[in-house]
Design an enzyme around this catalytic site. Sequence first.
Site, PDB file in Angstrom:
ATOM      1  N   GLY A 256     -11.705   6.666 -22.650  1.00  0.00           N
ATOM      2  CA  GLY A 256     -13.163   6.693 -22.665  1.00  0.00           C
ATOM      3  C   GLY A 256     -13.779   5.354 -22.326  1.00  0.00           C
ATOM      4  O   GLY A 256     -13.094   4.370 -22.072  1.00  0.00           O
TER       5      GLY A 256
ATOM      6  N   ILE B 109     -17.682   3.101 -23.152  1.00  0.00           N
ATOM      7  CA  ILE B 109     -18.261   2.338 -24.255  1.00  0.00           C
ATOM      8  C   ILE B 109     -18.937   3.257 -25.266  1.00  0.00           C
ATOM      9  O   ILE B 109     -19.488   4.294 -24.906  1.00  0.00           O
ATOM     10  CB  ILE B 109     -19.274   1.285 -23.729  1.00  0.00           C
ATOM     11  CG1 ILE B 109     -19.549   0.225 -24.793  1.00  0.00           C
ATOM     12  CG2 ILE B 109     -20.573   1.942 -23.257  1.00  0.00           C
ATOM     13  CD1 ILE B 109     -20.189  -1.046 -24.252  1.00  0.00           C
TER      14      ILE B 109
ATOM     15  N   CYS C 214     -20.861   5.997 -23.275  1.00  0.00           N
ATOM     16  CA  CYS C 214     -19.744   6.658 -22.592  1.00  0.00           C
ATOM     17  C   CYS C 214     -19.830   6.502 -21.076  1.00  0.00           C
ATOM     18  O   CYS C 214     -19.176   7.231 -20.326  1.00  0.00           O
ATOM     19  CB  CYS C 214     -19.656   8.135 -22.971  1.00  0.00           C
ATOM     20  SG  CYS C 214     -19.577   8.385 -24.748  1.00  0.00           S
TER      21      CYS C 214
END
Length: 231
Positions: free
Chosen positions: A90, A92, A191
């Site tokens: 993923g 952030i 994200c």
Amino acid sequence: MNKKIQIQDIGIRDFKETWEYQEVLFKEILDIKVKNRREDAGLDTPNHFLFVEHPHVYTLGKSGDMSNLLLSEEQLKEKGATFYKINRGGDITYHGPGQIVGYPILDLDNFFTDIHKYLRFLEEMVILTIAEYGINATRSKGETGVWLDVGTPFARKICAMGVRASRWVTMHGFALNVNADLGYFDNIIPCGIKGKAVTSLNVELGLEKVNEEEIKQKLLKHFKTLFEAEF
């Protein structure tokens, strides 16, 4: 197969300290698996589920882009937040007070060896939990996590997810916004997905505060059913 899960609620804990604790548990399971393979030891591998609440922190996954953090080092300090690059998948995300963070550290050999299914079950656990509050949450195609009003201009994320797995042992997990200060999300592109909003359960319910202990119990109830686990 050992389906028993050791539940720990470790309260408010620094992100780095919790990450290191996860690594210890993760390594213990991997070491047992290696011993079983080399020596045919036949030892059960343990499973853990940690609940934690972090002080303000931003974390960037291994495939993440630093440009998704919109703050300088100085601005981070001003906001009382820390930042870490970490070893989950993923991009952030933000963790902070009012957010329930769950870290299942499981040997999936005890359950099923399918990471896609694992992520879908974590999402389902959250979807079923917030459905008990009359909120209809769903998945968003190609975007891990739990969302509201997908496919509309009002799509917003209520739960982020990012995991790491090695030899079918998992770590990291999910972050459900229950009473979160959503202003902290303005400092990142969550994200790495532009133009998507973030929400919190208390906002959706129009309440000042939602009972977080109650939410944890509901999450565990659905987790237990989905994974056919024992506590």
